[in-house]
Design a protein around this motif. Sequence first.
Motif, PDB file in Angstrom:
ATOM      1  N   ALA A  81       0.672  -1.189   0.252  1.00 35.27           N
ATOM      2  CA  ALA A  81      -0.115   0.027   0.111  1.00 35.27           C
ATOM      3  C   ALA A  81       0.800   1.503   0.040  1.00 35.27           C
ATOM      4  O   ALA A  81       1.910   1.375   0.974  1.00 35.27           O
ATOM      5  CB  ALA A  81      -0.921   0.068   1.193  1.00 35.27           C
ATOM      6  N   ALA A  82       0.515   2.266  -0.763  1.00 33.78           N
ATOM      7  CA  ALA A  82       0.966   2.722  -0.627  1.00 33.78           C
ATOM      8  C   ALA A  82       0.198   4.358   1.217  1.00 33.78           C
ATOM      9  O   ALA A  82       0.133   3.762   1.628  1.00 33.78           O
ATOM     10  CB  ALA A  82       0.756   4.351  -1.474  1.00 33.78           C
ATOM     11  N   PRO A  83       1.857   4.623   1.002  1.00 28.16           N
ATOM     12  CA  PRO A  83       1.478   5.542   2.405  1.00 28.16           C
ATOM     13  C   PRO A  83       0.347   6.752   2.281  1.00 28.16           C
ATOM     14  O   PRO A  83      -0.496   7.152   1.133  1.00 28.16           O
ATOM     15  CB  PRO A  83       2.795   6.302   3.040  1.00 28.16           C
ATOM     16  N   THR A  84      -0.776   6.442   3.754  1.00 26.62           N
ATOM     17  CA  THR A  84      -1.442   7.813   3.451  1.00 26.62           C
ATOM     18  C   THR A  84      -1.450   8.465   5.199  1.00 26.62           C
ATOM     19  O   THR A  84      -0.090   8.163   5.638  1.00 26.62           O
ATOM     20  CB  THR A  84      -2.746   6.539   3.993  1.00 26.62           C
ATOM     21  N   GLY A  85      -2.302   9.074   5.512  1.00 32.89           N
ATOM     22  CA  GLY A  85      -1.931  10.026   6.524  1.00 32.89           C
ATOM     23  C   GLY A  85      -0.820  11.043   6.651  1.00 32.89           C
ATOM     24  O   GLY A  85      -0.152  11.625   7.257  1.00 32.89           O
ATOM     25  N   LEU A  86      -0.384  12.041   5.195  1.00 32.48           N
ATOM     26  CA  LEU A  86      -0.110  13.019   5.336  1.00 32.48           C
ATOM     27  C   LEU A  86      -0.089  14.125   6.489  1.00 32.48           C
ATOM     28  O   LEU A  86      -1.205  14.155   6.042  1.00 32.48           O
ATOM     29  CB  LEU A  86       0.506  12.803   4.340  1.00 32.48           C
ATOM     30  N   SER A  87       1.106  14.671   6.750  1.00 34.35           N
ATOM     31  CA  SER A  87       0.910  16.087   7.222  1.00 34.35           C
ATOM     32  C   SER A  87       2.541  16.515   6.693  1.00 34.35           C
ATOM     33  O   SER A  87       3.604  16.272   6.781  1.00 34.35           O
ATOM     34  CB  SER A  87       1.065  15.388   8.730  1.00 34.35           C
ATOM     35  N   PRO A  88       1.924  18.113   7.589  1.00 35.84           N
ATOM     36  CA  PRO A  88       1.034  18.782   7.031  1.00 35.84           C
ATOM     37  C   PRO A  88       0.037  18.579   5.936  1.00 35.84           C
ATOM     38  O   PRO A  88      -0.193  17.554   4.946  1.00 35.84           O
ATOM     39  CB  PRO A  88       1.839  20.166   6.498  1.00 35.84           C
ATOM     40  N   SER A 103       5.806  14.056   7.291  1.00 35.75           N
ATOM     41  CA  SER A 103       4.903  12.429   8.089  1.00 35.75           C
ATOM     42  C   SER A 103       3.981  11.723   7.894  1.00 35.75           C
ATOM     43  O   SER A 103       3.072  12.684   6.618  1.00 35.75           O
ATOM     44  CB  SER A 103       4.858  12.823   9.155  1.00 35.75           C
ATOM     45  N   TRP A 104       4.089  11.008   7.653  1.00 38.17           N
ATOM     46  CA  TRP A 104       2.848  10.013   6.972  1.00 38.17           C
ATOM     47  C   TRP A 104       3.292   8.105   7.903  1.00 38.17           C
ATOM     48  O   TRP A 104       3.969   8.207   8.543  1.00 38.17           O
ATOM     49  CB  TRP A 104       3.591   9.743   5.716  1.00 38.17           C
ATOM     50  N   GLN A 105       1.535   7.771   7.706  1.00 43.26           N
ATOM     51  CA  GLN A 105       1.878   6.972   8.749  1.00 43.26           C
ATOM     52  C   GLN A 105       2.033   5.825   8.061  1.00 43.26           C
ATOM     53  O   GLN A 105       2.130   5.683   6.997  1.00 43.26           O
ATOM     54  CB  GLN A 105      -0.279   6.288   8.492  1.00 43.26           C
ATOM     55  N   PRO A 106       2.892   4.710   8.898  1.00 46.27           N
ATOM     56  CA  PRO A 106       3.640   3.727   8.719  1.00 46.27           C
ATOM     57  C   PRO A 106       3.009   2.788   7.895  1.00 46.27           C
ATOM     58  O   PRO A 106       2.369   2.345   8.395  1.00 46.27           O
ATOM     59  CB  PRO A 106       4.522   2.317   9.699  1.00 46.27           C
ATOM     60  N   VAL A 107       2.979   1.866   6.886  1.00 44.97           N
ATOM     61  CA  VAL A 107       2.838   1.233   5.848  1.00 44.97           C
ATOM     62  C   VAL A 107       3.446  -0.310   6.687  1.00 44.97           C
ATOM     63  O   VAL A 107       4.814  -0.767   6.442  1.00 44.97           O
ATOM     64  CB  VAL A 107       3.304   0.810   4.807  1.00 44.97           C
ATOM     65  N   GLY A 112      11.366   0.325   3.999  1.00 42.89           N
ATOM     66  CA  GLY A 112      11.698   1.840   4.036  1.00 42.89           C
ATOM     67  C   GLY A 112      11.214   3.219   2.596  1.00 42.89           C
ATOM     68  O   GLY A 112       9.389   2.354   2.338  1.00 42.89           O
ATOM     69  N   TYR A 113      11.338   4.060   2.593  1.00 43.30           N
ATOM     70  CA  TYR A 113      10.132   5.450   2.457  1.00 43.30           C
ATOM     71  C   TYR A 113      11.028   5.727   1.296  1.00 43.30           C
ATOM     72  O   TYR A 113      12.356   6.242   1.429  1.00 43.30           O
ATOM     73  CB  TYR A 113       9.350   5.635   3.462  1.00 43.30           C
ATOM     74  N   ALA A 114      10.399   6.731   0.792  1.00 42.79           N
ATOM     75  CA  ALA A 114      11.096   8.027  -0.062  1.00 42.79           C
ATOM     76  C   ALA A 114      10.195   9.300  -0.699  1.00 42.79           C
ATOM     77  O   ALA A 114       8.448   8.680  -0.579  1.00 42.79           O
ATOM     78  CB  ALA A 114      11.242   6.951  -1.900  1.00 42.79           C
ATOM     79  N   VAL A 115      10.809  10.406  -0.477  1.00 47.22           N
ATOM     80  CA  VAL A 115       9.673  11.183  -0.823  1.00 47.22           C
ATOM     81  C   VAL A 115      10.488  12.213  -2.080  1.00 47.22           C
ATOM     82  O   VAL A 115      11.741  12.397  -2.192  1.00 47.22           O
ATOM     83  CB  VAL A 115      10.345  12.104   0.703  1.00 47.22           C
ATOM     84  N   LYS A 116       9.389  12.662  -2.284  1.00 51.87           N
ATOM     85  CA  LYS A 116       9.434  13.344  -4.273  1.00 51.87           C
ATOM     86  C   LYS A 116       8.721  15.286  -2.709  1.00 51.87           C
ATOM     87  O   LYS A 116       8.024  15.236  -2.982  1.00 51.87           O
ATOM     88  CB  LYS A 116       9.879  13.219  -5.088  1.00 51.87           C
ATOM     89  N   PHE A 117       9.981  16.084  -3.358  1.00 52.42           N
ATOM     90  CA  PHE A 117       8.997  17.874  -3.235  1.00 52.42           C
ATOM     91  C   PHE A 117       9.538  18.395  -4.609  1.00 52.42           C
ATOM     92  O   PHE A 117      10.294  18.694  -4.669  1.00 52.42           O
ATOM     93  CB  PHE A 117       9.793  18.097  -1.707  1.00 52.42           C
ATOM     94  N   TRP A 118       8.152  19.139  -5.359  1.00 55.93           N
ATOM     95  CA  TRP A 118       8.517  20.153  -6.254  1.00 55.93           C
ATOM     96  C   TRP A 118       7.253  21.129  -6.404  1.00 55.93           C
ATOM     97  O   TRP A 118       6.690  21.318  -5.282  1.00 55.93           O
ATOM     98  CB  TRP A 118       7.804  18.858  -7.226  1.00 55.93           C
ATOM     99  N   GLU A 132      12.693   5.973   8.413  1.00 57.47           N
ATOM    100  CA  GLU A 132      11.967   7.376   9.360  1.00 57.47           C
ATOM    101  C   GLU A 132      10.910   7.019   8.161  1.00 57.47           C
ATOM    102  O   GLU A 132      10.491   7.054   7.167  1.00 57.47           O
ATOM    103  CB  GLU A 132      12.786   8.521   9.901  1.00 57.47           C
ATOM    104  N   THR A 133       9.580   7.589   9.396  1.00 55.36           N
ATOM    105  CA  THR A 133       8.217   7.995   8.687  1.00 55.36           C
ATOM    106  C   THR A 133       7.913   9.742   8.558  1.00 55.36           C
ATOM    107  O   THR A 133       6.989   9.930   8.711  1.00 55.36           O
ATOM    108  CB  THR A 133       6.936   7.679   8.857  1.00 55.36           C
ATOM    109  N   SER A 134       9.448  10.768   8.298  1.00 54.58           N
ATOM    110  CA  SER A 134       9.619  11.668   8.750  1.00 54.58           C
ATOM    111  C   SER A 134      10.615  12.078   7.538  1.00 54.58           C
ATOM    112  O   SER A 134      10.961  11.402   7.945  1.00 54.58           O
ATOM    113  CB  SER A 134       9.472  12.620   9.921  1.00 54.58           C
TER     114      SER A 134
END
Length: 449
Positions: A81-88, A103-107, A112-118, A132-134
């Motif tokens: 599953a893709a992560p949910t509960g994203l914050s902000p 941050s996000w809820q653990p799956v 592990g997790y990867a993040v992209k910001f654009w 980590e989940t943040s």
Amino acid sequence: WSGSDNYTPDNYLRYDVHYQVNCTGNWLNWRSQIEGVQAGLFTGQYGYSYCFRSRAYDAAGNVEAWPSTPDATTRVRDPLAAPTGLSPANNARAGRFDPITLSWQPVAGATGYAVKFWNGSGVLLESDWITETSWTVPAQVGGQYQWQVKARDAILESNWSAASGLGVRYAPPQNVTVTSHNNYQVSLAWTPSIDAANITGYTIDFLRSGALSRRYTAAASATTYLASSLDCEAAYTIVVRAYQGSLESENSGEAAVTLLDCLLLPPMLSSPVHGASLSNPRPGFSWSPYQYATGYEIQIGTTNPPTTSPIYREWTSYYPLSPLLTTTYYWRVRSVRNGRVSDWSAVRPFTITSPASAAPGRNLFTTRTPTLGWGQVTWATAYEIEWSTTSAFNWWDAYYRRRSVSSGTLSVTTDSLPDGTYFWRVRAIRANGAAGAWSAVDSFTIDVP
């Protein structure tokens, strides 16, 4: 699997492979007459189990019996599953100078997790695979951003989460200052936002007691503004914000100002009109309201301009307390506000004329304190005297008075009275306190030169 051909020297074999969905029901053909010992890549559905069986046959047509139990069993695992509960939360706001922690809820099962910001220009930042989940992004220039996160385990990667929007507030302008003001305008100046190149303009709010009173906008290039149509004598708190679309900066520092006194002008007179001839000795006076006046003063007199004491009114009308004399009068009005007065209006003359049935008036006094006298009643122990501006002698009438004097006194001097016509009467009081009949009502007129 394995097998041998006892008919040909080269051990020529072929194979059939069947499968069964969830290991129940009919066996379905998957591969027929294949060479070698691999059937290839099988495509199934997430969450389903599959059983497989195989058999061999040789060039002579010898066919192996299908096995009584499956040769192999496997299950196509559920997707990660893709992560949910994203914050902000989606479309939240972040401070211009603050690091941004995503941050996000653990799956379940994720390692592990990867993040992209654009932003609109493309991907700005991407994380490595983290456990980590943040993940914290350094402070960003004001504007609209989006971000996503995905998970992985030892085998699979999830899809990216739904993109979450994030608005980074623009930097507010600095050093907001009131440079000048009058009774309806305020001139402002400020140091521009460091994001001025990326904004549409500035919002300028004038607050009274914490509530929005006026709002103005200025261009992104502006560093000054003249705000008009403000309320005289009002105390304002002023804040300025940079904005682009719906995204705004925090408030600037506050500036405060109290506008000058309201401009007081005299009201416009309505009635009586200039030069009016009136047979009613108690005419109504009226004038138009003036927007900043809290009250009015009216003068009515027989000199031009009038010199009588001004009479205060909260309303825009006045009726004389006593009948006016048959002569020419002059009147004017001025506005009043918080102890201040405007100039007087222009003076208007009018004349009180006698009606066609009028008879000459009696008892004309040229003093403001006339003496009223009467004849003796032999049994009287006292006398009561009343005077008023009406013959009804109501206690609420203007200048109504009741006086008592001893039986030896056959006259009384009134209080100081303004020019006008008055009514009076007298009666005797017996020793037991009973009152006799009132005399006939008489009138008198005061006309002091």
